[in-house]
Design a protein around this motif. Sequence first.
Motif, PDB file in Angstrom:
ATOM      1  N   TRP A  13      41.939  43.579  36.434  1.00 38.26           N
ATOM      2  CA  TRP A  13      42.740  42.344  36.996  1.00 38.26           C
ATOM      3  C   TRP A  13      43.653  42.272  35.844  1.00 38.26           C
ATOM      4  N   LEU A  14      43.071  42.079  34.488  1.00 42.82           N
ATOM      5  CA  LEU A  14      44.426  41.670  33.512  1.00 42.82           C
ATOM      6  C   LEU A  14      44.983  42.710  33.015  1.00 42.82           C
ATOM      7  N   CYS A  15      45.113  44.097  33.312  1.00 42.87           N
ATOM      8  CA  CYS A  15      45.652  45.205  32.776  1.00 42.87           C
ATOM      9  C   CYS A  15      47.358  45.130  33.123  1.00 42.87           C
ATOM     10  N   GLU A  16      47.931  45.310  32.095  1.00 45.05           N
ATOM     11  CA  GLU A  16      49.537  45.110  32.169  1.00 45.05           C
ATOM     12  C   GLU A  16      50.116  46.117  32.200  1.00 45.05           C
ATOM     13  N   ALA A 104      46.569  37.065  35.205  1.00 43.56           N
ATOM     14  CA  ALA A 104      45.652  36.267  35.903  1.00 43.56           C
ATOM     15  C   ALA A 104      44.616  35.877  34.753  1.00 43.56           C
ATOM     16  N   LYS A 105      43.652  34.715  35.390  1.00 44.24           N
ATOM     17  CA  LYS A 105      42.617  34.361  34.393  1.00 44.24           C
ATOM     18  C   LYS A 105      41.239  34.783  34.967  1.00 44.24           C
ATOM     19  N   VAL A 106      40.307  35.378  34.225  1.00 48.00           N
ATOM     20  CA  VAL A 106      39.085  35.734  34.689  1.00 48.00           C
ATOM     21  C   VAL A 106      37.985  35.204  33.881  1.00 48.00           C
ATOM     22  N   LEU A 123      29.430  23.792  38.246  1.00 49.61           N
ATOM     23  CA  LEU A 123      30.333  25.035  38.579  1.00 49.61           C
ATOM     24  C   LEU A 123      30.948  24.881  39.865  1.00 49.61           C
ATOM     25  N   LEU A 124      30.299  24.372  40.954  1.00 53.82           N
ATOM     26  CA  LEU A 124      30.320  24.407  42.149  1.00 53.82           C
ATOM     27  C   LEU A 124      31.724  24.154  42.673  1.00 53.82           C
ATOM     28  N   LYS A 125      32.239  22.805  42.127  1.00 52.61           N
ATOM     29  CA  LYS A 125      33.476  22.573  42.811  1.00 52.61           C
ATOM     30  C   LYS A 125      34.733  23.563  42.390  1.00 52.61           C
ATOM     31  N   THR A 126      34.706  24.049  40.962  1.00 52.08           N
ATOM     32  CA  THR A 126      35.650  24.962  40.747  1.00 52.08           C
ATOM     33  C   THR A 126      35.471  26.263  41.068  1.00 52.08           C
ATOM     34  N   LEU A 127      34.271  26.678  41.741  1.00 49.39           N
ATOM     35  CA  LEU A 127      33.986  28.012  42.104  1.00 49.39           C
ATOM     36  C   LEU A 127      34.589  27.935  43.729  1.00 49.39           C
ATOM     37  N   GLU A 128      34.479  26.705  44.313  1.00 46.82           N
ATOM     38  CA  GLU A 128      34.914  26.601  45.688  1.00 46.82           C
ATOM     39  C   GLU A 128      36.453  26.403  45.600  1.00 46.82           C
ATOM     40  N   GLU A 129      36.912  25.902  44.897  1.00 50.06           N
ATOM     41  CA  GLU A 129      38.451  25.769  44.749  1.00 50.06           C
ATOM     42  C   GLU A 129      38.972  26.418  43.609  1.00 50.06           C
ATOM     43  N   PRO A 130      38.933  27.554  43.020  1.00 49.81           N
ATOM     44  CA  PRO A 130      39.484  27.933  41.812  1.00 49.81           C
ATOM     45  C   PRO A 130      41.067  27.371  41.814  1.00 49.81           C
ATOM     46  N   PRO A 131      41.368  26.988  40.772  1.00 47.15           N
ATOM     47  CA  PRO A 131      42.647  26.722  40.540  1.00 47.15           C
ATOM     48  C   PRO A 131      43.643  27.834  40.143  1.00 47.15           C
ATOM     49  N   GLY A 132      44.842  27.743  40.351  1.00 49.63           N
ATOM     50  CA  GLY A 132      45.733  28.559  40.075  1.00 49.63           C
ATOM     51  C   GLY A 132      45.461  30.321  40.300  1.00 49.63           C
ATOM     52  N   GLN A 133      45.544  30.872  39.319  1.00 50.94           N
ATOM     53  CA  GLN A 133      45.169  32.365  39.356  1.00 50.94           C
ATOM     54  C   GLN A 133      43.792  32.878  38.752  1.00 50.94           C
ATOM     55  N   VAL A 134      42.945  31.957  38.717  1.00 59.48           N
ATOM     56  CA  VAL A 134      41.680  32.176  38.047  1.00 59.48           C
ATOM     57  C   VAL A 134      40.731  33.012  38.995  1.00 59.48           C
ATOM     58  N   ARG A 135      40.091  33.891  38.550  1.00 62.86           N
ATOM     59  CA  ARG A 135      39.161  34.732  39.359  1.00 62.86           C
ATOM     60  C   ARG A 135      37.734  34.628  38.714  1.00 62.86           C
ATOM     61  N   PHE A 136      36.752  34.681  39.539  1.00 60.24           N
ATOM     62  CA  PHE A 136      35.140  34.631  39.086  1.00 60.24           C
ATOM     63  C   PHE A 136      34.372  35.660  39.242  1.00 60.24           C
ATOM     64  N   VAL A 137      33.870  36.287  38.527  1.00 59.23           N
ATOM     65  CA  VAL A 137      32.492  37.475  38.519  1.00 59.23           C
ATOM     66  C   VAL A 137      31.401  36.990  38.123  1.00 59.23           C
ATOM     67  N   LEU A 138      30.367  36.678  39.093  1.00 63.01           N
ATOM     68  CA  LEU A 138      29.152  36.500  38.565  1.00 63.01           C
ATOM     69  C   LEU A 138      28.142  37.639  38.896  1.00 63.01           C
ATOM     70  N   SER A 139      27.518  38.100  37.865  1.00 67.24           N
ATOM     71  CA  SER A 139      26.817  39.334  38.069  1.00 67.24           C
ATOM     72  C   SER A 139      25.352  38.885  37.510  1.00 67.24           C
ATOM     73  N   GLY A 140      24.585  39.927  38.097  1.00 64.98           N
ATOM     74  CA  GLY A 140      23.092  39.807  37.821  1.00 64.98           C
ATOM     75  C   GLY A 140      22.023  40.550  38.493  1.00 64.98           C
TER      76      GLY A 140
END
Length: 235
Positions: A13-16, A104-106, A123-140
């Motif tokens: 995602w961040l590769c230029e 982006a922001k990851v 984390l809930l509110k930010t996860l529901e409505e990520p601001p701007g170009q931020v992306r989340f990866v939750l792994s486990g």
Amino acid sequence: GQLNLALNLAKAWLCEAPDPKVPHQPACGQCASCHLVDAGNHPDLMVVLPENLWPELGWSHLDEEGDKADKGEGKKRKPSQEIKVDAIRQVVTFSQSTVSRGRAKVVVIHPAERMNMVSSNTLLKTLEEPPGQVRFVLSGSALDQLLPTVRSRCQAWALPSPEPKQAAQWLASETGLDAAAARLLLDAAGGQPLTARDRQALGLDRDPPVLTVHDLDQGEDLRVAGHAAELDGLV
């Protein structure tokens, strides 16, 4: 392997220097952004792990943070196995800042099930409505332990185990074991090739140790064999 996959996804995602003609292309591995991710210094990437997993990344700045946390205490404290609320508050702040390099922001959180209830709710509110170009990866590996409110805000991708034959071939190439030994070690690890590789690196193999009770009393090193059944005769 979940953390490696999450980091490679963030890196892509961040590769230029992506090829616009190739969708879902992996990171090039050569651009400045890729090098920053490898070094753990990319300004648009935040990786959140429990303190006891920091050594897996090998990023020196995490060791410095651990030293700061221990400063002033009489003895070195035990690294936390939880993802604490302070770390998630930093994620929220990071998400609200502007993108530094324009892609982006990851945010990578691993293992996501290590977030306690306070952390998860933060984390809930930010996860529901990520601001701007931020992306989340939750792994486990135990996502059923996540709060339902967190799971409902994510798109789930299950990672199947590789085929035994393919996994055994890979394990043999990584460890130098013959095919039979690799398959035995793989079976003992529940079919998980990375776990099997790590165990072999620690000296665990298929050969049952030959030690007497006297040897154990003297503190001799016990190498655990691949199958628990092989240990029955030692007790």
